[in-house]
Design a protein around this motif. Sequence first.
Motif, mmCIF file in Angstrom:
data_model
loop_
_atom_site.group_PDB
_atom_site.id
_atom_site.type_symbol
_atom_site.label_atom_id
_atom_site.label_comp_id
_atom_site.label_asym_id
_atom_site.label_seq_id
_atom_site.Cartn_x
_atom_site.Cartn_y
_atom_site.Cartn_z
ATOM 1 N N ARG A 68 10.107 -16.450 19.160
ATOM 2 C CA ARG A 68 9.344 -17.104 18.088
ATOM 3 C C ARG A 68 9.847 -16.673 16.708
ATOM 4 O O ARG A 68 9.985 -17.489 15.790
ATOM 5 N N TRP A 73 9.722 -21.441 15.686
ATOM 6 C CA TRP A 73 9.090 -22.486 16.488
ATOM 7 C C TRP A 73 7.916 -21.915 17.251
ATOM 8 O O TRP A 73 7.840 -20.720 17.512
ATOM 9 N N GLN A 74 6.980 -22.792 17.629
ATOM 10 C CA GLN A 74 5.739 -22.356 18.265
ATOM 11 C C GLN A 74 5.796 -22.545 19.778
ATOM 12 O O GLN A 74 6.215 -23.607 20.257
ATOM 13 N N PRO A 75 5.359 -21.526 20.535
ATOM 14 C CA PRO A 75 5.330 -21.673 21.991
ATOM 15 C C PRO A 75 4.238 -22.652 22.415
ATOM 16 O O PRO A 75 3.130 -22.625 21.884
ATOM 17 N N ARG A 78 2.280 -19.662 27.041
ATOM 18 C CA ARG A 78 2.581 -18.222 27.099
ATOM 19 C C ARG A 78 2.212 -17.704 28.477
ATOM 20 O O ARG A 78 1.027 -17.531 28.774
ATOM 21 N N HIS A 93 10.980 -20.549 28.123
ATOM 22 C CA HIS A 93 10.119 -21.018 27.038
ATOM 23 C C HIS A 93 10.119 -22.528 26.892
ATOM 24 O O HIS A 93 11.085 -23.199 27.245
ATOM 25 N N LEU A 95 9.307 -24.402 23.427
ATOM 26 C CA LEU A 95 8.992 -24.162 22.023
ATOM 27 C C LEU A 95 8.984 -25.477 21.262
ATOM 28 O O LEU A 95 9.809 -26.361 21.522
ATOM 29 N N ASP A 97 9.193 -27.250 17.444
ATOM 30 C CA ASP A 97 9.517 -27.133 16.033
ATOM 31 C C ASP A 97 8.245 -27.453 15.246
ATOM 32 O O ASP A 97 7.595 -28.470 15.498
ATOM 33 N N PRO A 98 7.849 -26.597 14.309
ATOM 34 C CA PRO A 98 6.622 -26.887 13.556
ATOM 35 C C PRO A 98 6.720 -28.134 12.682
ATOM 36 O O PRO A 98 5.701 -28.716 12.325
ATOM 37 N N ARG A 101 5.114 -31.239 14.151
ATOM 38 C CA ARG A 101 4.480 -30.807 15.414
ATOM 39 C C ARG A 101 3.203 -31.592 15.679
ATOM 40 O O ARG A 101 2.845 -31.851 16.820
#
Length: 128
Positions: A68, A73-75, A78, A93, A95, A97-98, A101
């Motif tokens: 991260r 970028w956001q998972p 988890r 992962h 992930l 891209d914000p 998003r």
Amino acid sequence: ILLRDEPRVVLAAVLDTPHGPLTAAATHLSFVPGWNAYQLRHVVRALRALPAPRILLGDLNIPAGPARLLTGWQPLARHPTYPATAPRVQLDHILADPHDRHRLPPVTATATPRSTISDHRPLIVDLG
């Protein structure tokens, strides 16, 4: 050559979904610490040329926190994925891209089912 390793690639496609276009990319990065971080930064830079929203899937061979931090970028999930028999760390992962998003459908389910074909568990994310 900076390091002798297996050839590594990223495969990306712009998908036509009911929610609009989505760039999905998949890769399997090196297990060599530092080298995989270099590869991950390269992948993220290359993906910026493709339309948003963007997701990256794969065995990054990097734990969740550093993945991260390296990407920003956001998972989307988890869960520990390695080793498959008794997962303790997440190396695999999905992930997002914000950037744009909010155009991704919401995550409705995640899972890491048992698998007999890998030393990692697959990471599954359902987008609603």
